[in-house]
Every structure is written in C-alpha cells, then in structure tokens.
Design a protein around this motif. Structure first.
Motif, PDB file in Angstrom:
ATOM      1  N   MET A 100      25.535  54.708  -0.866  1.00 54.94           N
ATOM      2  CA  MET A 100      26.418  53.643  -1.354  1.00 54.94           C
ATOM      3  C   MET A 100      27.553  53.389  -0.364  1.00 54.94           C
ATOM      4  O   MET A 100      27.907  52.237  -0.102  1.00 54.94           O
ATOM      5  CB  MET A 100      26.971  53.988  -2.733  1.00 54.94           C
ATOM      6  N   ASP A 101      28.125  54.465   0.190  1.00 50.95           N
ATOM      7  CA  ASP A 101      29.193  54.311   1.184  1.00 50.95           C
ATOM      8  C   ASP A 101      28.678  53.576   2.422  1.00 50.95           C
ATOM      9  O   ASP A 101      29.351  52.689   2.956  1.00 50.95           O
ATOM     10  CB  ASP A 101      29.760  55.670   1.590  1.00 50.95           C
ATOM     11  N   LEU A 102      27.491  53.940   2.869  1.00 52.90           N
ATOM     12  CA  LEU A 102      26.910  53.279   4.042  1.00 52.90           C
ATOM     13  C   LEU A 102      26.618  51.806   3.765  1.00 52.90           C
ATOM     14  O   LEU A 102      26.813  50.955   4.643  1.00 52.90           O
ATOM     15  CB  LEU A 102      25.643  54.009   4.492  1.00 52.90           C
ATOM     16  N   GLU A 103      26.154  51.497   2.558  1.00 51.64           N
ATOM     17  CA  GLU A 103      25.900  50.097   2.210  1.00 51.64           C
ATOM     18  C   GLU A 103      27.198  49.289   2.220  1.00 51.64           C
ATOM     19  O   GLU A 103      27.216  48.139   2.679  1.00 51.64           O
ATOM     20  CB  GLU A 103      25.206  49.998   0.856  1.00 51.64           C
ATOM     21  N   LEU A 104      28.285  49.889   1.740  1.00 48.36           N
ATOM     22  CA  LEU A 104      29.586  49.202   1.789  1.00 48.36           C
ATOM     23  C   LEU A 104      30.020  48.963   3.237  1.00 48.36           C
ATOM     24  O   LEU A 104      30.545  47.904   3.568  1.00 48.36           O
ATOM     25  CB  LEU A 104      30.649  50.003   1.034  1.00 48.36           C
ATOM     26  N   ALA A 139      30.649  45.364   5.073  1.00 51.92           N
ATOM     27  CA  ALA A 139      31.904  45.064   5.767  1.00 51.92           C
ATOM     28  C   ALA A 139      31.634  44.657   7.211  1.00 51.92           C
ATOM     29  O   ALA A 139      32.247  43.704   7.722  1.00 51.92           O
ATOM     30  CB  ALA A 139      32.840  46.266   5.719  1.00 51.92           C
ATOM     31  N   LEU A 140      30.712  45.331   7.860  1.00 47.81           N
ATOM     32  CA  LEU A 140      30.378  44.983   9.247  1.00 47.81           C
ATOM     33  C   LEU A 140      29.713  43.611   9.334  1.00 47.81           C
ATOM     34  O   LEU A 140      29.978  42.849  10.269  1.00 47.81           O
ATOM     35  CB  LEU A 140      29.475  46.057   9.855  1.00 47.81           C
ATOM     36  N   ARG A 141      28.869  43.306   8.381  1.00 50.24           N
ATOM     37  CA  ARG A 141      28.243  41.977   8.367  1.00 50.24           C
ATOM     38  C   ARG A 141      29.295  40.875   8.205  1.00 50.24           C
ATOM     39  O   ARG A 141      29.249  39.848   8.878  1.00 50.24           O
ATOM     40  CB  ARG A 141      27.221  41.872   7.242  1.00 50.24           C
ATOM     41  N   ALA A 142      30.231  41.108   7.286  1.00 51.91           N
ATOM     42  CA  ALA A 142      31.298  40.116   7.071  1.00 51.91           C
ATOM     43  C   ALA A 142      32.132  39.958   8.327  1.00 51.91           C
ATOM     44  O   ALA A 142      32.467  38.833   8.728  1.00 51.91           O
ATOM     45  CB  ALA A 142      32.173  40.539   5.885  1.00 51.91           C
ATOM     46  N   ARG A 143      32.464  41.081   8.973  1.00 53.14           N
ATOM     47  CA  ARG A 143      33.257  41.010  10.208  1.00 53.14           C
ATOM     48  C   ARG A 143      32.474  40.304  11.308  1.00 53.14           C
ATOM     49  O   ARG A 143      33.036  39.524  12.073  1.00 53.14           O
ATOM     50  CB  ARG A 143      33.662  42.418  10.639  1.00 53.14           C
ATOM     51  N   ASN A 144      31.187  40.568  11.391  1.00 54.21           N
ATOM     52  CA  ASN A 144      30.346  39.912  12.386  1.00 54.21           C
ATOM     53  C   ASN A 144      30.337  38.398  12.176  1.00 54.21           C
ATOM     54  O   ASN A 144      30.434  37.631  13.141  1.00 54.21           O
ATOM     55  CB  ASN A 144      28.929  40.470  12.327  1.00 54.21           C
TER      56      ASN A 144
END
Length: 137
Positions: A80-84, A88-93
């Motif tokens: 779950m932590d990795l999915e979050l 977040a990385l996708r949004a930043r990208n």
C-alpha cells in the motif's frame, strides 16, 4: 425547483461501519483491527462514530484481496505504501510534463522572434591550432 443529485466525492466519509463491512465483505471487527494497525483511517463524526469514504472502501477491498492471496499484514502495508508512492510519482511526472510543454511552447515562441543560439563563434586562421586541455584525475 429542480435539484440535481451530486454524488459525494470519493473522499467524503459517508458510510457507517456496518455498511462499509457489507460493501467490502469484511467483518466490522476486521475494519476496526485494520484501523488499529494503521492500514485505514476512517473519518469520525462529532460523537466518535466511524465514517468510511468510497476511497476507504476501495482500499479495504484491496487489503482483503491481498490477504486472501496469502500476503501478511506487513506485506500489505508495504504494498500500500509503494502504491501511494507510485501515485505521487505519477502525479509529479504529469506536472513536470506539463511544465516542460509550457517551457517548450514559450521557447518556440521566442525562437520565432529572436535567435536562441548565443554561443560565441570560434574563428580559426589558417595555420593555427586549437588545443583543448582536460585536467587529469
């Protein structure tokens, strides 16, 4: 007066624990245990009652799927932590891609007005050599 029904946002805490348990196929005690473990943080009413959002329901379903697949609670927590982090990385990208596109558009507009190459031009006379020094380690 016509009123249009607006469904609640995915983060609106609207489901009581019995409804959340029914929607996820989990026992209410399991939901309480997941809360104690920090896997879920339902909203609270003024009186302290738990209220679950649609996003909470989806998260609980994901937890149930992972535990049924034989993954332990600590493994579930890590997944779950990795999915979050991935979200977040996708949004930043996406933000960076939009910023890059805006910069490229701005540069293209300026290039049409003025040349962008401001590097000095090197001239070599016949018979001269150009030496490039590189420092050694």
């Amino acid at each position: 007066m016509n009123t249009v029904f607006q469904p609640p946002s995915p983060d609106a805490a609207v489901y009581v624990i019995s409804v959340a348990a029914e929607l996820t196929g989990l026992h209410p005690q399991t939901l309480r245990a997941y809360e104690r473990m920090g896997l879920i943080q339902p909203g609270r009413t003024g009186g302290g009652g738990r209220r679950y959002s649609h996003r909470d329901i989806e998260r609980l379903r994901d937890i149930a799927d992972l535990t049924r697949a034989g993954i332990g609670i600590e493994g579930v927590r890590r997944i779950m932590d990795l999915e979050l982090q991935v979200d977040a990385l996708r949004a930043r990208n996406e933000e960076l891609l939009a910023e890059l596109q805006a910069l490229r558009s701005g540069l293209a507009a300026r290039a049409a007005v003025q040349p962008t190459n401001k590097l000095p031009v090197l001239h070599q006379a016949v018979g001269q050599s150009l030496v490039v020094w590189r420092r050694g380690s």
